[in-house]
Design an enzyme around this catalytic site. Structure first.
Site, mmCIF file in Angstrom:
data_model
loop_
_atom_site.group_PDB
_atom_site.id
_atom_site.type_symbol
_atom_site.label_atom_id
_atom_site.label_comp_id
_atom_site.label_asym_id
_atom_site.label_seq_id
_atom_site.Cartn_x
_atom_site.Cartn_y
_atom_site.Cartn_z
ATOM 1 C CD GLN A 154 -0.916 -0.538 3.708
ATOM 2 O OE1 GLN A 154 -2.139 -0.534 3.702
ATOM 3 N NE2 GLN A 154 -0.247 -1.007 4.744
ATOM 4 C CE1 TYR A 183 -11.637 1.913 13.443
ATOM 5 C CE2 TYR A 183 -9.823 1.174 14.842
ATOM 6 C CZ TYR A 183 -10.617 1.012 13.721
ATOM 7 O OH TYR A 183 -10.403 -0.056 12.882
ATOM 8 C CD GLU A 226 0.471 -3.757 9.870
ATOM 9 O OE1 GLU A 226 0.639 -3.616 8.631
ATOM 10 O OE2 GLU A 226 -0.636 -3.620 10.436
ATOM 11 C CG ASP A 261 -0.406 -13.051 4.994
ATOM 12 O OD1 ASP A 261 -1.401 -12.947 5.730
ATOM 13 O OD2 ASP A 261 -0.481 -13.307 3.774
ATOM 14 C CB CYS A 262 -2.647 -12.000 10.074
ATOM 15 S SG CYS A 262 -4.058 -11.771 8.977
ATOM 16 C CG ASP A 282 -7.351 -2.073 13.507
ATOM 17 O OD1 ASP A 282 -8.426 -1.597 13.114
ATOM 18 O OD2 ASP A 282 -6.353 -1.379 13.769
ATOM 19 C CD GLU A 358 -18.226 7.985 7.230
ATOM 20 O OE1 GLU A 358 -19.361 7.709 6.777
ATOM 21 O OE2 GLU A 358 -17.214 7.951 6.520
#
Length: 384
Positions: A154, A183, A226, A261-262, A282, A358
């Site tokens: 990303q 959050y 993560e 990688d989870c 998450d 929001e």
């Protein structure tokens, strides 16, 4: 060159006809007047359908489009004005709106003007416009881009904001800001769970907020998985208001941060018979789509299936959902929950996340065949 773009529209009164050439010329002259020396360089007229279009181009580097459309039986005048920021025409554009309201017999409530859109002011400003889930644009008060990395997974950016502090933005989407403690507390079921002497698996969470909060609650062991080291690095340096010192070291007496990688990590736990009291997901919000199909939904189903395999039978799964306005997507997700190998039940909560602008929905999910244990372990009675 930094530019400003202003959009105005007017619903004309019944006594005003935009088909009248004198009226149209007066409108174009008013627009030309605020741009400086201007020349009409193009015009399209379709009087039969009540449509006119004019482009005004000024020597100052400004230009405007003036056009009409029919809307609900009334003439709608649309203005799109772009000018160099150095000209500082904000007041002139606002005065133009007042003038045209009078000329067009248009009450102020029947006209609107959007705040000026900023273009070319640098990366901080260029990245400050983001949509909400239901398609409304939010302009953030970013002052600086302090961190940017392109990774195999990303684009990672961290911006400074006067309102929200450091803001983590992933692939152009607001992820979490230093203002967004609500959050983090919602996704760990704050006030609902005791994490003392419990084992917790965090999926994602590279901003470190969940780990930071859990370490204050005396857990037996927390493992965070993560995939993107760049998120962790950026958070440690620029998002201390979220992660504190929790990720200064990636391993401690009762926690470990695994950068991988989870999915393979969970399969490893399943193979070894390792179980957790809580899984906190998450990773990503529920996808917005017309049907629960595609790679994102497949990924979400796999995460759910593996999570309930690593959870103890009376364990609890926490995750974010999506915006409260994304009801079709939330309903599809809840339908998918009913198809899991283990029968589950759930409750939701809604929290206003400051930087999201929001309401956001969170899920607490457990195995239905351990309903009594869930109720007994919860610090507050279940309410639906």
């Amino acid at each position: 060159m930094a530019l400003r773009q202003c959009l105005q529209n007017f619903r004309c009164g019944a006594s005003t006809s935009l088909r009248d050439q004198a009226t149209w010329k007066k409108i174009v002259d008013h627009v030309s007047g605020i741009l400086g020396e201007g020349t009409v360089v193009g015009a399209v007229t379709d009087l039969e359908n009540g449509k006119l279009w004019t482009l005004v181009n000024a020597q100052t580097g400004s230009h405007a489009t003036v056009r009409t459309e029919l809307a609900e039986g009334k003439s709608l005048l649309l203005l799109d004005i772009i000018y160099p920021a150095r000209l500082n025409l904000a007041k002139s554009v606002e005065d133009l709106r007042r003038t045209l309201c009078k000329e067009l017999d248009c009450p102020r409530l029947c006209s609107s003007e959007l705040p000026a859109i900023r273009h070319g002011d640098g990366k901080a400003v260029d990245g400050s416009y983001m949509p909400t889930v239901d398609g409304r644009w939010v302009e953030y008060d970013f002052t600086d881009l302090v961190y940017e990395r392109d990774t195999p997974y990303q684009n990672v950016c961290i911006y400074s904001s006067g309102q929200y502090g450091g803001c983590l933005v992933l692939d152009g989407d607001m992820n979490l800001a230093e203002s967004d403690l609500p959050y983090t507390l919602a996704i760990i079921g704050d006030g609902l769970e005791s994490y003392k002497n419990k084992r917790v698996l965090i999926l994602g969470g590279g901003d470190g907020g969940i780990l930071n909060q859990l370490m204050k609650r005396e857990p037996a062991y927390v493992e965070m998985v993560e995939i993107d080291q760049a998120v962790i690095d950026g958070a440690v340096k620029h998002l201390r208001g979220i992660c504190g010192s929790a990720m200064d070291k990636l391993e401690g007496p009762n926690y470990k941060v695994r950068v991988e990688d989870c999915i393979p990590a969970m399969k490893e736990h399943i193979a070894n018979g390792t179980q957790f009291d809580f899984v906190i997901n998450d990773l990503t919000a529920i996808p917005i789509s017309t049907s629960p199909h595609g790679s994102f939904w497949d990924f979400m189903r796999e995460i759910l299936d593996l999570s309930f395999q690593v959870l103890k039978p009376d364990g609890v799964y926490y995750t974010q959902g999506n915006s409260a306005c994304a009801q079709p997507a939330l309903a599809m997700y809840e339908s998918e929950l009913m198809k899991l190998t283990h029968r589950v039940d759930f409750v939701t909560s809604k929290v206003c996340v400051p930087s999201y602008n929001e309401l956001w929905v969170f899920y607490e999910i457990w195995r239905k065949d351990h309903e009594e244990a869930r109720a007994a372990n919860r610090l507050k009675p279940l309410s639906r």
